[in-house]
Design an enzyme around this catalytic site. Structure first.
Site, PDB file in Angstrom:
ATOM      1  N   ASP A  75       0.830  -1.209   0.000  1.00  0.00           N
ATOM      2  CA  ASP A  75       0.000   0.000   0.000  1.00  0.00           C
ATOM      3  C   ASP A  75       0.866   1.261   0.000  1.00  0.00           C
ATOM      4  O   ASP A  75       0.518   2.264  -0.615  1.00  0.00           O
ATOM      5  CB  ASP A  75      -0.901   0.009   1.236  1.00  0.00           C
ATOM      6  CG  ASP A  75      -1.878  -1.148   1.205  1.00  0.00           C
ATOM      7  OD1 ASP A  75      -2.478  -1.385   0.143  1.00  0.00           O
ATOM      8  OD2 ASP A  75      -2.020  -1.831   2.230  1.00  0.00           O
ATOM      9  N   GLY A  76       2.006   1.184   0.727  1.00  0.00           N
ATOM     10  CA  GLY A  76       2.924   2.334   0.772  1.00  0.00           C
ATOM     11  C   GLY A  76       3.377   2.696  -0.636  1.00  0.00           C
ATOM     12  O   GLY A  76       3.442   3.876  -1.004  1.00  0.00           O
TER      13      GLY A  76
HETATM   14  P1  NAP Z   1       4.264   2.453   7.032  1.00  0.00           P
HETATM   15  O1  NAP Z   1       4.236   3.042   8.395  1.00  0.00           O
HETATM   16  O2  NAP Z   1       5.526   1.848   6.513  1.00  0.00           O
HETATM   17  O3  NAP Z   1       3.103   1.333   6.849  1.00  0.00           O
HETATM   18  C1  NAP Z   1       1.860   1.486   7.345  1.00  0.00           C
HETATM   19  C2  NAP Z   1       1.062   0.167   7.180  1.00  0.00           C
HETATM   20  O4  NAP Z   1      -0.258   0.556   6.799  1.00  0.00           O
HETATM   21  C3  NAP Z   1       1.575  -0.807   6.104  1.00  0.00           C
HETATM   22  O5  NAP Z   1       1.387  -2.114   6.547  1.00  0.00           O
HETATM   23  C4  NAP Z   1       0.662  -0.515   4.926  1.00  0.00           C
HETATM   24  O6  NAP Z   1       0.477  -1.629   4.050  1.00  0.00           O
HETATM   25  C5  NAP Z   1      -0.632  -0.207   5.650  1.00  0.00           C
HETATM   26  N1  NAP Z   1      -1.591   0.600   4.905  1.00  0.00           N
HETATM   27  C6  NAP Z   1      -1.395   1.702   4.143  1.00  0.00           C
HETATM   28  N2  NAP Z   1      -2.555   2.136   3.627  1.00  0.00           N
HETATM   29  C7  NAP Z   1      -3.515   1.287   4.087  1.00  0.00           C
HETATM   30  C8  NAP Z   1      -4.908   1.212   3.911  1.00  0.00           C
HETATM   31  N3  NAP Z   1      -5.588   2.104   3.179  1.00  0.00           N
HETATM   32  N4  NAP Z   1      -5.590   0.230   4.551  1.00  0.00           N
HETATM   33  C9  NAP Z   1      -4.938  -0.680   5.317  1.00  0.00           C
HETATM   34  N5  NAP Z   1      -3.613  -0.651   5.517  1.00  0.00           N
HETATM   35  C10 NAP Z   1      -2.909   0.315   4.907  1.00  0.00           C
HETATM   36  O7  NAP Z   1       3.824   3.626   6.050  1.00  0.00           O
HETATM   37  P2  NAP Z   1       3.505   3.603   4.505  1.00  0.00           P
HETATM   38  O8  NAP Z   1       3.582   2.222   3.949  1.00  0.00           O
HETATM   39  O9  NAP Z   1       4.275   4.684   3.840  1.00  0.00           O
HETATM   40  O10 NAP Z   1       1.947   4.022   4.541  1.00  0.00           O
HETATM   41  C11 NAP Z   1       1.561   5.289   4.978  1.00  0.00           C
HETATM   42  C12 NAP Z   1       0.331   5.111   5.797  1.00  0.00           C
HETATM   43  O11 NAP Z   1       0.698   4.546   7.037  1.00  0.00           O
HETATM   44  C13 NAP Z   1      -0.376   6.388   6.171  1.00  0.00           C
HETATM   45  O12 NAP Z   1      -1.246   6.838   5.154  1.00  0.00           O
HETATM   46  C14 NAP Z   1      -1.116   5.959   7.424  1.00  0.00           C
HETATM   47  O13 NAP Z   1      -2.427   5.518   7.124  1.00  0.00           O
HETATM   48  C15 NAP Z   1      -0.348   4.784   7.939  1.00  0.00           C
HETATM   49  N6  NAP Z   1       0.142   5.064   9.270  1.00  0.00           N
HETATM   50  C16 NAP Z   1      -0.446   4.392  10.302  1.00  0.00           C
HETATM   51  C17 NAP Z   1      -0.092   4.664  11.600  1.00  0.00           C
HETATM   52  C18 NAP Z   1      -0.776   3.902  12.675  1.00  0.00           C
HETATM   53  O14 NAP Z   1      -1.596   3.029  12.356  1.00  0.00           O
HETATM   54  N7  NAP Z   1      -0.507   4.210  13.929  1.00  0.00           N
HETATM   55  C19 NAP Z   1       0.879   5.609  11.888  1.00  0.00           C
HETATM   56  C20 NAP Z   1       1.474   6.286  10.814  1.00  0.00           C
HETATM   57  C21 NAP Z   1       1.076   6.009   9.500  1.00  0.00           C
HETATM   58  P3  NAP Z   1       1.677  -2.253   3.160  1.00  0.00           P
HETATM   59  O15 NAP Z   1       2.442  -3.130   4.119  1.00  0.00           O
HETATM   60  O16 NAP Z   1       0.987  -3.041   2.098  1.00  0.00           O
HETATM   61  O17 NAP Z   1       2.488  -1.111   2.638  1.00  0.00           O
END
Ligand code: NAP
Length: 270
Positions: free
Chosen positions: A46-47
């Protein structure tokens, strides 16, 4: 049909991207075009898909995305790394089929003045304070709704509702609904400070405006990126008029996608 491949740098993604490129070049109906594609294939998770979307954001109304996942969660991705041949076959039989999801418009004004900044999020935008708790007034349309105190606020799209929003207790929203959701990140609730304490969902004719009250620095994010750490005067969030399009050769039904990603195999014999 012109196709761009947007891959992360992982070894397994590289192998898939190389094999995909070769098959596309061998096809009489398909060609590689990284600058002006009709279809963008993201290879990773997704990233990677979020990065691909932002890379092609300026021409997002002319492209459709396809995701191949290579060992990541892959919530947005419909194809597995071993299905390259099937995907190329679907590309050759493309008839323009697509499914579209809502996006989030971000408009930010800074304390320092100057023109407003704009952003477009596929998952969400957060406003958080770097140190201390963030104090902010929250308006829905132009009416003061609450005064927030806590770590920050997260405003997400329906397809982003399974990402950061889910971690902070937001609801999962089916992306066929044109809505955005605001969820609190660790709000302080006591006799002195009071917020709603639950996520809220707004409709297309509404917007959310957040006005930080302290002069401390905030971090404003848009998906995987920090878009500003300047002092923010206000941020306005609305459902965008633009939408993201995915090529719908095969499209996993939304609740099945949620169940696959977060619950896994359900054993009905237990
Ligand atoms: P990351 O911190 O490396 O990964 C975040 C995780 O969220 C990865 O497992 C990614 O899937 C998953 N993800 C991303 N979009 C998703 C969606 N729409 N539905 C379900 N899971 C999803 O960051 P990144 O890969 O660059 O992704 C950025 C996203 O991380 C941000 O948009 C935010 O939503 C999320 N994030 C979450 C938190 C938290 O939950 N506390 C904190 C910061 C950011 P993949 O393994 O397939 O890449």
């Amino acid at each position: 049909m012109k196709i761009a491949i947007y891959s992360n740098l992982g070894e397994s993604s590289n192998i898939v991207a190389t094999s995909l490129k070769k098959k596309i070049e061998e096809s009489p109906d398909l060609s590689i075009d990284g600058l002006n594609p009709e279809i963008v294939i993201s290879v990773g998770g997704d990233g990677t898909l979020l990065s691909a979307f932002h890379h092609y954001q300026d021409i997002s109304d002319r492209i459709r995305l396809v995701g191949i996942h290579t060992g990541h969660l892959g919530f947005y991705t419909d194809w597995r790394d071993y299905e390259v041949a099937e995907l190329v076959d679907s590309l050759e039989h493309d008839n323009g089929q697509s499914v579209t999801y809502p996006l989030l418009d971000i408009r930010v004004n800074y304390v320092s003045g100057g023109p407003a900044d704009y952003g477009l999020a596929l998952n969400e935008s957060t406003l958080k304070q770097i140190s201390g708790s963030m104090v902010a007034d929250v308006y829905i349309k132009d009416t003061l709704f609450e005064s927030f105190r806590g770590d920050g606020l997260c405003v997400s799209t329906p397809s982003g509702s399974t990402a950061y929003n889910k971690s902070v207790g937001g609801a999962i929203i089916n992306p066929t609904l044109n809505a955005i959701q605001m969820a609190e990140i660790s709000s302080i609730n006591n006799r002195v400070f009071r917020t709603l304490g639950s996520p809220l969902i707004i409709s297309p004719d509404e917007w959310v405006k957040i006005v930080p009250k302290s002069s401390n620095r905030t971090i404003l994010t848009c998906d995987h990126q920090i878009i500003s750490n300047e002092a923010v005067e206000s941020v306005e969030y609305r459902i965008s008029k633009r939408r993201i399009a995915f090529a719908q050769y095969r499209h996993t039904q939304f609740w099945r996608r949620v169940s696959n990603s977060f619950i896994g195999k359900v054993n009905l014999d237990d």
